[in-house]
Scaffold this motif. Structure first.
Motif, PDB file in Angstrom:
ATOM      1  N   MET A   1      -3.342   5.429   6.889  1.00 42.88           N
ATOM      2  CA  MET A   1      -2.304   6.014   6.427  1.00 42.88           C
ATOM      3  C   MET A   1      -2.694   6.951   5.335  1.00 42.88           C
ATOM      4  SD  MET A   1       0.464   4.983   7.496  1.00 42.88           S
ATOM      5  CE  MET A   1      -0.280   4.904   9.092  1.00 42.88           C
ATOM      6  N   ALA A   2      -4.192   6.945   4.954  1.00 45.18           N
ATOM      7  CA  ALA A   2      -4.613   7.969   4.059  1.00 45.18           C
ATOM      8  C   ALA A   2      -4.761   9.218   4.872  1.00 45.18           C
ATOM      9  CB  ALA A   2      -5.833   7.617   3.597  1.00 45.18           C
ATOM     10  N   VAL A   3      -5.262   8.918   6.129  1.00 44.25           N
ATOM     11  CA  VAL A   3      -5.372  10.177   7.292  1.00 44.25           C
ATOM     12  C   VAL A   3      -4.134  10.719   7.565  1.00 44.25           C
ATOM     13  CG1 VAL A   3      -5.986  10.694   9.503  1.00 44.25           C
ATOM     14  CG2 VAL A   3      -7.417   9.016   8.005  1.00 44.25           C
ATOM     15  N   SER A   4      -3.105  10.095   7.409  1.00 50.53           N
ATOM     16  CA  SER A   4      -1.660  10.578   7.985  1.00 50.53           C
ATOM     17  C   SER A   4      -1.123  11.634   6.766  1.00 50.53           C
ATOM     18  CB  SER A   4      -0.735   9.617   8.157  1.00 50.53           C
ATOM     19  OG  SER A   4      -0.277   8.978   6.626  1.00 50.53           O
TER      20      SER A   4
ATOM     21  N   SER B   1      -1.146  15.300   8.323  1.00 54.90           N
ATOM     22  CA  SER B   1      -0.212  15.685   8.940  1.00 54.90           C
ATOM     23  C   SER B   1       1.204  15.750   8.352  1.00 54.90           C
ATOM     24  CB  SER B   1      -0.350  14.907  10.416  1.00 54.90           C
ATOM     25  OG  SER B   1      -0.474  13.403  10.270  1.00 54.90           O
ATOM     26  N   PHE B   2       1.277  14.603   7.538  1.00 54.84           N
ATOM     27  CA  PHE B   2       2.602  14.495   7.030  1.00 54.84           C
ATOM     28  C   PHE B   2       2.963  15.061   5.414  1.00 54.84           C
ATOM     29  CE2 PHE B   2       3.112  11.786  10.818  1.00 54.84           C
ATOM     30  CZ  PHE B   2       4.355  11.927  10.968  1.00 54.84           C
ATOM     31  N   GLY B   3       1.666  15.381   5.063  1.00 50.05           N
ATOM     32  CA  GLY B   3       1.838  15.662   3.732  1.00 50.05           C
ATOM     33  C   GLY B   3       1.282  14.452   2.601  1.00 50.05           C
ATOM     34  N   ILE B   4       0.803  14.736   1.429  1.00 48.18           N
ATOM     35  CA  ILE B   4       0.254  13.570   0.733  1.00 48.18           C
ATOM     36  C   ILE B   4       1.374  12.899   0.059  1.00 48.18           C
ATOM     37  CG2 ILE B   4      -0.717  13.203  -1.804  1.00 48.18           C
ATOM     38  CD1 ILE B   4      -2.393  15.721  -1.165  1.00 48.18           C
ATOM     39  N   ARG B   5       2.563  13.411  -0.059  1.00 51.20           N
ATOM     40  CA  ARG B   5       3.741  12.576  -0.640  1.00 51.20           C
ATOM     41  C   ARG B   5       4.544  11.981   0.804  1.00 51.20           C
ATOM     42  NH1 ARG B   5       6.541  16.019  -5.408  1.00 51.20           N
ATOM     43  NH2 ARG B   5       5.263  14.969  -6.973  1.00 51.20           N
ATOM     44  N   GLY B   6       4.415  12.741   1.870  1.00 55.55           N
ATOM     45  CA  GLY B   6       5.324  12.764   3.007  1.00 55.55           C
ATOM     46  C   GLY B   6       4.602  11.428   3.886  1.00 55.55           C
ATOM     47  N   SER B   7       3.088  10.955   3.682  1.00 54.44           N
ATOM     48  CA  SER B   7       2.587   9.962   4.248  1.00 54.44           C
ATOM     49  C   SER B   7       3.293   8.651   3.916  1.00 54.44           C
ATOM     50  CB  SER B   7       1.147  10.000   3.956  1.00 54.44           C
ATOM     51  OG  SER B   7       0.868   9.712   2.679  1.00 54.44           O
ATOM     52  N   VAL B   8       4.112   8.689   2.709  1.00 52.97           N
ATOM     53  CA  VAL B   8       4.930   7.615   2.376  1.00 52.97           C
ATOM     54  C   VAL B   8       5.951   6.953   3.567  1.00 52.97           C
ATOM     55  CG1 VAL B   8       6.853   6.404   0.853  1.00 52.97           C
ATOM     56  CG2 VAL B   8       4.955   7.957  -0.085  1.00 52.97           C
ATOM     57  N   VAL B   9       6.223   7.886   4.334  1.00 44.13           N
ATOM     58  CA  VAL B   9       7.149   7.474   5.587  1.00 44.13           C
ATOM     59  C   VAL B   9       6.353   6.660   6.554  1.00 44.13           C
ATOM     60  CG1 VAL B   9       8.531   8.376   7.549  1.00 44.13           C
ATOM     61  CG2 VAL B   9       8.718   9.439   5.276  1.00 44.13           C
TER      62      VAL B   9
END
Length: 458
Positions: A82-85, A88-96
């Motif tokens: 999830m940290a790696v995500s 691709s999804f953004g530091i805040r966007g990785s919440v999704v």
């Protein structure tokens, strides 16, 4: 300093990585050599023996190629999946993807706990005469079993990564003994020829594509936990091949047993019922006794050790100020509450099937976007220090990579539409088709975006 703490990422330094090949291999065999895999094997029995085997080989092999790809990301960066995500999804966007990961791994923990608690109700029936779950008054034994399993889970995670390694080492030995025992009993009563030639009642037959989607949902769930473990090894080969081989062996092994055991009961009883595919029911019908039930309970702990670690890592990505141990306690308590859902909403099979539909729908596009971004767009290079820096390379707009988020939503909608296409449902399934389409779309749009930015800079 405050901003850094808010978005901090736990990066495992190369010199602190000591997970051996055997530990990694055992972790992933143990992840799949469990009750949920057995139950899935029983569900795909609705394709018949050979249909179930073909679906199992195809869906599992493709899924665990992605596990290896994500495993390499963890080795390369030292960060959790999830940290790696965040890249691709953004530091805040990785919440999704993190919220998706929390819900699905809490769900898998609940699935394994429910099955283990069912086994415990059989044990309590033998020891104390309590009714078995499914009989009048049987809920008492199930609820007691859920509470006992939850206490065992809290104990198992108390020492963190080290305790998980110990559980996997013990669990793999028990699994090997139990599967051999189960196989001997099954083929003692029913011949392989009878199992292979058994015909599914027409009204209960599962389309091949639906079996692919069921198995893809089951297997892809592990993909988003890959880096959570491979970041603890300092060898590329261990990060890439051990998860693939371990997970494949575990799923082929246990799903095969669930498949043949369920068919054997259908052959001897003349009735096929997917509800009879849970390990406790099968073990009871085969007359394996309380020892088998105890092993089922213990093997659920080996799988849930991985589930809870992955869910805890996802919570840790959402709330970086929480320690991993506190995150693990939170998801364990949450999983306990979720385990009670089938007690109140109806049959376990119905709840489990709905859960698999959810997992397949939301996970495929996430995995596709992450892999295309790392391997094709970024050419296998992420800057680990940037994963926690506000305003940095992976901040995008407001901390969210809206392009990735929008394509994820599109992927979910495409999956839902494809599931209603008869040819897809009968032959290929919607999951991998959706992943291919989303991956191509992400790559093309990112290339166009890079070209536009390059043109403006010139």
């Amino acid at each position: 300093m405050e901003t850094k703490d808010r978005y901090a990422v736990d990066i495992v330094p190369f010199e602190d990585r000591h997970m051996s090949y055997w530990d990694m291999f055992a972790t992933w065999i143990g992840a799949n050599a469990n009750n949920g895999t057995w139950f899935v094997g029983g569900i795909i029995a609705a394709c018949g023996f050979w249909g179930g085997i073909h679906a199992l080989i195809i869906a599992s092999s493709i899924s665990y190629i992605f596990l290896s790809l994500v495993g390499y990301m963890g080795y390369k960066t030292g960060a959790s999946t999830m940290a790696v995500s965040r890249a691709s999804f953004g530091i805040r966007g990785s919440v999704v993807p993190s919220v998706v990961n929390v819900t699905q791994f809490v769900g898998w923990t609940a699935v394994n706990t429910f099955i283990a608690a069912t086994s415990m109700s059989y044990i309590l029936h033998s020891l104390l005469g309590w009714p078995v779950y499914g009989q009048p008054g049987g809920a008492k034994g199930l609820i007691f079993g859920i509470l006992v399993m939850s206490i065992l889970h809290l104990i198992s995670i108390s020492a963190g990564q080290r305790s998980i390694q110990i559980i996997e080492r013990i669990g793999i030995i028990l699994v090997i003994i139990f599967v051999i025992w189960e196989s001997i009993v099954v083929f003692r009563d029913v011949s392989f020829s009878q199992i292979a030639n058994w015909k599914v009642p027409t009204h209960q037959k599962m389309p091949f594509g639906s079996a692919i989607d069921t198995l893809a949902a089951f297997n892809l769930a592990w993909v988003t936990a890959g880096a959570d473990f491979t970041r603890f090894t300092n060898k590329k080969n261990t990060a890439v091949t051990a998860p693939f081989l371990g997970a494949d062996i575990g799923v082929f092994w246990f799903a095969f047993i669930g498949l043949v055991a369920t068919i054997s009961i259908a052959v001897t009883s003349g009735v096929y019922d997917a509800n009879n595919s849970d390990p406790s029911t099968i073990a009871n019908r085969l007359g394996l006794g309380s020892i088998a039930m105890i092993v089922i309970v213990l093997t659920s702990m080996t799988a849930n050790a991985v589930n809870l670690q992955a869910a805890g890592s996802a919570v840790n990505n959402i709330f970086p100020k929480l320690s991993l141990k506190k995150s693990l306690w939170i998801v364990t308590i949450l999983a306990t509450l979720v385990t009670f859902i089938p007690v109140f909403v109806g049959r376990f099979l119905d709840t489990f099937t709905a859960f698999l539909d959810y997992v397949g729908m939301v996970l495929g596009p996430i995995v596709s976007i992450m892999c295309v971004d790392f391997y094709l767009v970024r050419r296998r290079h992420y800057q680990a220090t940037e994963l926690s820096r506000k305003g940095g390379r992976y901040w995008y707009r407001g901390g969210i990579h809206w392009l990735a988020f929008c394509l994820w939503v599109v992927g979910v909608l495409v999956y839902l539409l494809l599931q209603h296409v008869a040819w897809i449902r009968n032959y290929t399934g919607a999951t991998f088709i959706t992943m291919i389409l989303v991956g191509i779309a992400y790559y093309v749009v990112m290339k166009i975006k890079c070209h536009i930015l390059l043109s403006h800079s010139n």
